[in-house]
Enzyme design. Structure first.
Site, PDB file in Angstrom:
ATOM      1  N   GLU A 170      46.391 -34.553  20.834  1.00  0.00           N
ATOM      2  CA  GLU A 170      46.552 -35.989  20.633  1.00  0.00           C
ATOM      3  C   GLU A 170      45.355 -36.595  19.904  1.00  0.00           C
ATOM      4  O   GLU A 170      45.518 -37.474  19.054  1.00  0.00           O
ATOM      5  CB  GLU A 170      46.776 -36.697  21.971  1.00  0.00           C
ATOM      6  CG  GLU A 170      48.153 -36.452  22.573  1.00  0.00           C
ATOM      7  CD  GLU A 170      49.297 -36.963  21.697  1.00  0.00           C
ATOM      8  OE1 GLU A 170      49.073 -37.894  20.901  1.00  0.00           O
ATOM      9  OE2 GLU A 170      50.404 -36.425  21.797  1.00  0.00           O
ATOM     10  N   TYR A 216      47.581 -45.823  23.528  1.00  0.00           N
ATOM     11  CA  TYR A 216      48.605 -44.869  23.098  1.00  0.00           C
ATOM     12  C   TYR A 216      48.312 -43.458  23.603  1.00  0.00           C
ATOM     13  O   TYR A 216      49.189 -42.779  24.138  1.00  0.00           O
ATOM     14  CB  TYR A 216      48.746 -44.831  21.565  1.00  0.00           C
ATOM     15  CG  TYR A 216      49.458 -43.565  21.151  1.00  0.00           C
ATOM     16  CD1 TYR A 216      50.829 -43.437  21.336  1.00  0.00           C
ATOM     17  CD2 TYR A 216      48.747 -42.444  20.704  1.00  0.00           C
ATOM     18  CE1 TYR A 216      51.490 -42.256  21.052  1.00  0.00           C
ATOM     19  CE2 TYR A 216      49.393 -41.257  20.423  1.00  0.00           C
ATOM     20  CZ  TYR A 216      50.771 -41.165  20.593  1.00  0.00           C
ATOM     21  OH  TYR A 216      51.414 -39.988  20.347  1.00  0.00           O
ATOM     22  N   ASP A 274      54.082 -44.424  19.282  1.00  0.00           N
ATOM     23  CA  ASP A 274      53.365 -44.086  18.057  1.00  0.00           C
ATOM     24  C   ASP A 274      54.135 -44.666  16.875  1.00  0.00           C
ATOM     25  O   ASP A 274      55.209 -45.258  17.034  1.00  0.00           O
ATOM     26  CB  ASP A 274      53.156 -42.578  17.940  1.00  0.00           C
ATOM     27  CG  ASP A 274      54.346 -41.863  17.303  1.00  0.00           C
ATOM     28  OD1 ASP A 274      55.495 -42.296  17.532  1.00  0.00           O
ATOM     29  OD2 ASP A 274      54.137 -40.864  16.593  1.00  0.00           O
TER      30      ASP A 274
END
Length: 281
Positions: free
Chosen positions: A31, A114, A132
């Site tokens: 990520e 996020y 996203d």
């Protein structure tokens, strides 16, 4: 809404990505690397990184110079230092285990709203609102009839999209909608003929109206970012360089001066002695 169509498509078409078979640490690494960086550029770096540092404790033992060098040309190398800082906290304070809640994850360096939501969904298979750009573009077209979403999620957007999350397997919904946005409902030339919900898409039913929003594009050539990247890359290739040598890398001395100062502030380089620079040791 449309959960069955989208998740069925996902099960049949999802990419075989290494972080989908990894532990929570591997998900975190992916990520951080995938922030503003395409999958194909991330893949080789990720695989080498996880082979070298398969746990937070392994990465915590590395020097900042090793971490920045291994980051390669992924861009935004401050992310590498934030990941290094995360590893140190995880290994010394949390027994190499990632927190399982968004609020606790966000206390770690470099993890924002996020990324925390994505880790909860993809590392722990829990329910979280993952938004996203791929998911937001898909939802903007499918539910709102708009070509492009706003630059950042609005409160109204979060409230609306939360209602579409299924009560069960919300993590699968997040992965499936992200994949559909990345592979089919792309920013340019979407593959509507292969979309499992094309017949339900509001944007398609309105004959694909163009968004009135001005799309921001990031320039690169000749920018301060490029100058900084050039200096960091040169110090990856050389253990130390003088200021005179750094000035030879770039045509604008004032830009080099600014780049050196900001790189020092960000902890991405250090001055070994007056006028001699290296990656942080």
């Amino acid at each position: 809404m449309y959960e069955k169509e989208i998740t069925t498509w996902f099960k049949e078409n999802k990419r075989d990505l290494p972080w989908r078979k990894s532990d929570a640490w591997g998900v975190l690494v992916s990520e951080i690397m995938l922030q503003q960086t395409p999958v194909q550029r991330v893949l080789p770096v990720y695989q080498e990184w996880m082979k070298r540092w398969p746990t937070p404790a392994d990465l915590a033992k590395a020097t900042p110079a090793e971490v920045i060098t291994a980051w390669g040309r992924l861009g935004y190398p401050r992310r590498a230092l934030r990941l290094h800082q995360c590893a140190k906290i995880l290994s010394t304070e949390l027994d190499n285990q990632l927190p399982r809640t968004e609020s606790e994850l966000r206390k770690l360096p470099g993890i924002g709203e996020y990324t925390a939501a994505a880790i909860v969904a993809f590392a722990f298979n829990e329910s979280s609102l993952v938004l996203d750009i791929n998911i937001r573009r898909l939802f903007s077209r499918l539910y709102r009839g708009e070509e492009s979403p706003t630059s950042a999620p609005t409160k109204a957007e979060r409230t609306e999209y939360a209602t579409y999350m299924p009560a069960k397997n919300a993590h699968l919904w997040a992965a499936a909608t992200m994949e559909l946005g990345a592979l089919i409902c792309t920013a340019k030339k979407p593959l509507c003929g292969r979309c499992p919900v094309a017949d339900k898409c509001q944007w398609r039913s309105l004959d694909y109206p163009s968004s009135e929003r001005v799309k921001r594009t990031q320039s690169w050539h000749g920018t301060d970012r490029q100058c900084r990247g050039t200096i960091v890359q040169a110090l990856r290739d050389n253990p130390k360089l003088s200021k005179r040598e750094l000035n030879l890398l770039w045509d604008v001395p004032s830009q080099v001066e600014k780049a050196i100062l900001t790189l020092l502030d960000d902890g991405l380089i250090e001055e070994q002695r007056k006028g001699i620079f290296s990656l942080p040791q």
